[in-house]
Design an enzyme around this catalytic site. Structure first.
Site, mmCIF file in Angstrom:
data_model
loop_
_atom_site.group_PDB
_atom_site.id
_atom_site.type_symbol
_atom_site.label_atom_id
_atom_site.label_comp_id
_atom_site.label_asym_id
_atom_site.label_seq_id
_atom_site.Cartn_x
_atom_site.Cartn_y
_atom_site.Cartn_z
ATOM 1 N N LEU A 5 0.860 -1.182 0.000
ATOM 2 C CA LEU A 5 0.000 0.000 0.000
ATOM 3 C C LEU A 5 0.895 1.231 0.000
ATOM 4 C CD1 LEU A 5 -2.778 1.429 0.375
ATOM 5 C CD2 LEU A 5 -2.477 1.074 2.839
ATOM 6 N N LEU A 20 5.422 12.190 3.692
ATOM 7 C CA LEU A 20 4.834 12.295 2.361
ATOM 8 C C LEU A 20 5.100 13.693 1.812
ATOM 9 C CD1 LEU A 20 1.367 10.575 2.961
ATOM 10 C CD2 LEU A 20 3.349 9.638 1.746
ATOM 11 N N TRP A 22 3.268 15.449 -0.035
ATOM 12 C CA TRP A 22 2.000 16.123 -0.337
ATOM 13 C C TRP A 22 1.043 15.909 0.825
ATOM 14 C CZ3 TRP A 22 4.106 12.264 -3.481
ATOM 15 C CH2 TRP A 22 3.716 10.970 -3.145
ATOM 16 N N ASP A 27 -6.565 10.478 0.317
ATOM 17 C CA ASP A 27 -5.695 9.303 0.323
ATOM 18 C C ASP A 27 -5.434 8.814 1.741
ATOM 19 O OD1 ASP A 27 -4.076 7.326 -1.078
ATOM 20 O OD2 ASP A 27 -2.374 8.335 -0.121
ATOM 21 N N LEU A 28 -5.387 9.721 2.706
ATOM 22 C CA LEU A 28 -5.236 9.295 4.099
ATOM 23 C C LEU A 28 -6.443 8.476 4.536
ATOM 24 C CD1 LEU A 28 -3.714 12.538 5.666
ATOM 25 C CD2 LEU A 28 -2.514 10.450 4.950
ATOM 26 N N PHE A 31 -5.963 5.085 2.947
ATOM 27 C CA PHE A 31 -4.960 4.347 3.715
ATOM 28 C C PHE A 31 -5.607 3.716 4.943
ATOM 29 C CE2 PHE A 31 -1.821 3.904 7.042
ATOM 30 C CZ PHE A 31 -0.714 3.369 6.389
ATOM 31 N N LEU A 55 -1.036 3.612 15.144
ATOM 32 C CA LEU A 55 -2.279 3.943 14.446
ATOM 33 C C LEU A 55 -3.383 3.058 15.008
ATOM 34 C CD1 LEU A 55 -1.122 4.377 10.739
ATOM 35 C CD2 LEU A 55 -1.442 6.118 12.489
ATOM 36 N N LEU A 95 -2.322 -9.040 5.632
ATOM 37 C CA LEU A 95 -1.028 -8.405 5.825
ATOM 38 C C LEU A 95 -0.876 -7.274 4.814
ATOM 39 C CD1 LEU A 95 1.493 -8.911 7.600
ATOM 40 C CD2 LEU A 95 2.321 -10.440 5.812
ATOM 41 N N THR A 117 -1.808 4.498 -5.021
ATOM 42 C CA THR A 117 -2.430 5.779 -5.348
ATOM 43 C C THR A 117 -1.433 6.539 -6.207
ATOM 44 O OG1 THR A 117 -3.574 5.805 -3.213
ATOM 45 C CG2 THR A 117 -3.422 7.904 -4.409
#
Length: 163
Positions: A5, A20, A22, A27-28, A31, A55, A95, A117
């Site tokens: 990913l 990152l 940007w 996109d977050l 993710f 996270l 995974l 992405t």
């Protein structure tokens, strides 16, 4: 399933100074959707780049060569075999390998799904995605999201390894 990913610009750039290059909230969210409830594997530097660690709502696995490294709330392992041993103990969780470049390299021969992405723009940075043999994969889906900033227009692609 073992998935990669990542997000990259049109030149394959994935990082700048450990972050990152940007800011792309959409996109977050993607993710998060792709990692919640799964085993997310990252390298130490990628893990330390997260503003909040670990996270939430996913298993954070940190792969590092630093034998004394500790990450509260995360599983710390020191080789690829330990990642697969952990995953075998949790067969209900997929995974997801989420970087950085050294971690992608370590799992290159084991990946069967690519979740990429692709940003339309070109950004400044210091880390590119590792080379992959795209001929080994088939694109199964693609969805483009337009942005008011053309550089941030992006496409979500899913690729599966050919049988």
């Amino acid at each position: 399933m073992t998935a990669f990913l990542w997000a990259q610009d049109r030149d394959g750039l994935i990082g700048k100074d450990g972050h990152l290059p940007w800011h792309l909230p959409d996109d977050l969210h993607y993710f998060r959707a792709q990692t919640v409830g799964k085993i997310m594997v990252v390298g130490r530097r990628t893990y330390e780049s997260f503003p909040k660690r670990p996270l939430p709502e996913r298993t954070n696995v940190v792969l590092t060569h630093q034998e004394d490294y500790q990450a509260q709330g995360a599983v710390v392992v020191h080789d690829v075999a330990a990642v697969f041993a952990y995953a075998k103990q949790h067969p209900d969780q997929e995974l997801v390998i989420a970087g950085g470049a050294q971690i992608f390299t370590a799992f290159k021969d084991d990946v069967d799904t690519l979740l990429v992405t692709r940003l339309a723009g070109s950004f400044e940075g210091d880390t590119k995605m590792i080379p992959l043999n795209w001929d080994d994969f088939t694109k199964v889906s693609s969805r483009t999201v337009e942005d008011t900033n053309p550089a941030l227009t992006h496409t979500y692609e899913v690729w599966q390894k050919k049988a």
